[in-house]
Write an enzyme that holds these catalytic residues in place. Sequence first.
Site, PDB file in Angstrom:
ATOM      1  N   HIS A  16       3.341  31.273  48.363  1.00  0.00           N
ATOM      2  CA  HIS A  16       4.701  31.050  48.868  1.00  0.00           C
ATOM      3  C   HIS A  16       4.969  29.561  49.103  1.00  0.00           C
ATOM      4  O   HIS A  16       5.941  28.999  48.584  1.00  0.00           O
ATOM      5  CB  HIS A  16       4.891  31.832  50.176  1.00  0.00           C
ATOM      6  CG  HIS A  16       6.214  31.592  50.844  1.00  0.00           C
ATOM      7  ND1 HIS A  16       7.258  32.472  50.745  1.00  0.00           N
ATOM      8  CD2 HIS A  16       6.677  30.556  51.597  1.00  0.00           C
ATOM      9  CE1 HIS A  16       8.303  31.996  51.401  1.00  0.00           C
ATOM     10  NE2 HIS A  16       7.969  30.829  51.942  1.00  0.00           N
ATOM     11  N   GLU A  17       4.103  28.920  49.867  1.00  0.00           N
ATOM     12  CA  GLU A  17       4.330  27.501  50.181  1.00  0.00           C
ATOM     13  C   GLU A  17       4.264  26.645  48.921  1.00  0.00           C
ATOM     14  O   GLU A  17       4.978  25.656  48.787  1.00  0.00           O
ATOM     15  CB  GLU A  17       3.319  27.014  51.228  1.00  0.00           C
ATOM     16  CG  GLU A  17       3.450  27.697  52.592  1.00  0.00           C
ATOM     17  CD  GLU A  17       4.855  27.656  53.174  1.00  0.00           C
ATOM     18  OE1 GLU A  17       5.600  26.694  52.864  1.00  0.00           O
ATOM     19  OE2 GLU A  17       5.227  28.586  53.911  1.00  0.00           O
ATOM     20  N   HIS A  73       7.578  26.448  47.262  1.00  0.00           N
ATOM     21  CA  HIS A  73       8.413  25.358  47.801  1.00  0.00           C
ATOM     22  C   HIS A  73       7.970  24.019  47.191  1.00  0.00           C
ATOM     23  O   HIS A  73       8.796  23.170  46.859  1.00  0.00           O
ATOM     24  CB  HIS A  73       8.256  25.258  49.318  1.00  0.00           C
ATOM     25  CG  HIS A  73       8.904  26.351  50.105  1.00  0.00           C
ATOM     26  ND1 HIS A  73      10.242  26.652  49.992  1.00  0.00           N
ATOM     27  CD2 HIS A  73       8.408  27.193  51.059  1.00  0.00           C
ATOM     28  CE1 HIS A  73      10.540  27.645  50.857  1.00  0.00           C
ATOM     29  NE2 HIS A  73       9.443  27.989  51.488  1.00  0.00           N
ATOM     30  N   HIS A 130       9.345  23.507  43.822  1.00  0.00           N
ATOM     31  CA  HIS A 130      10.783  23.202  43.911  1.00  0.00           C
ATOM     32  C   HIS A 130      10.965  21.689  44.124  1.00  0.00           C
ATOM     33  O   HIS A 130      11.845  21.069  43.528  1.00  0.00           O
ATOM     34  CB  HIS A 130      11.371  23.999  45.082  1.00  0.00           C
ATOM     35  CG  HIS A 130      12.843  24.250  45.010  1.00  0.00           C
ATOM     36  ND1 HIS A 130      13.519  24.914  46.000  1.00  0.00           N
ATOM     37  CD2 HIS A 130      13.782  23.903  44.101  1.00  0.00           C
ATOM     38  CE1 HIS A 130      14.806  24.989  45.685  1.00  0.00           C
ATOM     39  NE2 HIS A 130      14.986  24.388  44.543  1.00  0.00           N
TER      40      HIS A 130
HETATM   41 ZN   LIG Z   1       9.166  29.468  53.006  1.00  0.00          ZN
END
Ligand SMILES: [Zn+2]
Length: 688
Positions: free
Chosen positions: A475-476, A479, A482
């Site tokens: 998940h991290e 980011h 991104h």
């Molecule tokens: Zn998050």
Amino acid sequence: MTSSPAPASLPASNPLAAPSQLPYQLPPFAEITPEHVREALFAGMAEHRAEIAGIIADPAEPTFDNTVVALERSGELLARAERVFYNLTSAVSSDRIREIEREFSPLAAAHEDALRLDPALFARVDAVFTGRHDAGLDSEQVRLVERYHLDFVLSGAALDEAGRERLRELNLRLAELSTTFDQNLQQATEAAAVAVDDAAELDGLSEGEIAGAAGAAAERGRDGYLLTLVLPSGQPALAKLRNRDLRRRLYEASVSRASGGEHDNGPVAAEMAHLRAVRARLLGFDTHADLIAADQTAKTSAAVDALLGELVAPALANAKAEAEVLGELAAADGIELAAWDWAFYSERVRAERYAVDSAALRPWFELDRVLVDGVFRAAELLYGYTFTPRPDLVGYSADTRVWEVSGPDGRPVGLYLGDFYAREGKRGGAWMSSFVTQSALLETRPVVFNNLNVTRPAAGQPTLLTLSEVTTLFHEFGHALHGLFSDVTYPRFSGTAVPRDFVEFPSQVNEMWALWPEVLTHYATHVQTGEPLSPDTVRAIEAAALWGEGFATLEYLAATLLDQAWHRLDPDTVVADPQAFEAQALQAAGVAFDLVPPRYRTTYFQHVFAGGYSAGYYSYIWSEVLDADTVEWFKENGGLRRDNGDVFRSRLLSRGGSVDALGAFRAVRGRDADTGPLLRRRGLAPAA
Ligand SMILES: [Zn+2]
């Protein structure tokens, strides 16, 4: 330690005085002390003020370049110092850092206010805004002008002097009430802890949990045991306690906290909702929910309603189906299922039907294998990007490791820093942030980092993750990608600088690769035997994840709809009976179900009354709708393939905030988002 007077300009010896000479402008952490950061923060604010004064004093007519681009270029020193500082406060804090934080925080807020409420600066931005379609600007530039204009309008810059004064009063009173809410909540939560005299009543808790309850009692100077409360309605002990009466007491203490009595948050919440309604009208919006939505991808509160409306019926139907299963188990024990029995019987179903022992999985999840052979490898297969260790580059703590990121053609892209262990001075949770954000205007490339809170193993032992930590790492890293893929001109739009109801979407999508067969077989091998994780185990994990989604979705929706109801008031309404208002709101929204209380009730809804999420609690599920629909798109198109990754990267991830978020979604998906994939993922039956 006493503070020296704040310096106005920065000596060249300060390592933050100029952009770093290290690769990608990585901050020279080895040379930076807290005093350097403090000096740079103060000098940065002074420099920023001078730059703003220069923009305002420009005798030329306001243009995109001399106003908006000039604002984009301003505050560089302050931003550089703040990024280092905020990482210190969250990942490597100390008494001195906390002292600087107390000194700097109010000044930073005042600095921001002075900028956003400056009438002369707003007049220039407004002039550029008015002429934006006749100035030969491209769509990203028009968007940038509109974003700046909205920031100013939402801050009240468009008001006359009397309006700005009224706004200041409202903001001040709201800030006071928010602090009162938080303090009431803290005291009421402490007061609501449940005392237990006899250890036999705690039957079902582990030895460690019982010792913890004894410790909590001792801390307050009393005998016996104390069950302290955590924030949501659901208390972890409810899943384990065999004593039904104690379950009832614990449940009732949780859902009635800060409601009535000495620390009553009901009137505080009601006054806050009223003042927010007044403020929204002052700023030109129908309701506070509309003001909040204007800044988000949802854009209107009607769009939020439309989404939530589609989810209510299936969530309620599914929660009722779960209640039926649980009710049968309870009946076999001779009781009628009540709200305080739900978690207890739900846990029994999980253990009996889906025998997954999550602790036993850890030997398959060694940190470096998960990171290099799982997380990095998935990104390499999907996007063609590679990650090379740079042990020569120094991070901000001994735990921090640095990798250089290269694109498919070997082109240098940026740096990725990983800091995975829990330690003193680091806050809880997991997050991503940046030391440098990508911008063509500023000629910068990204330096991004991930923080986790994995327990450090004993010396010489491998770091073994739980499945939930594995998912968090994916998940991290979503980011991080991104930020790393960002390919925009203006820093305002770089990487993760997107609305709150959109920012969790790419990171949630990246979680899909954690259990993706081609990825999983590559990284999930037993740390001692090398044996791969069996496909049966993976299927059992996936099946177990579906149980309880009816409850989880309904309690979340109930809290979200409660948040919306409080923030749809018109400015003339003052709620006299907050309890009745809450009950009526849940009823009207179709989420009232005695067995499933909202995840947060009004009097302890901290996100909304003491956090930054008023009228914004919906954003978690808004992002997840986009996420589930995108996961389905990947699956329809063959999954982990370079051409899929290229589409997702080039049309959405790399655009950051420079394009309309839902437009970027459509450019990938070929249509608007659909809630079907989310409902299927959560195992929720379609509405009858
Ligand atoms: Zn998050």
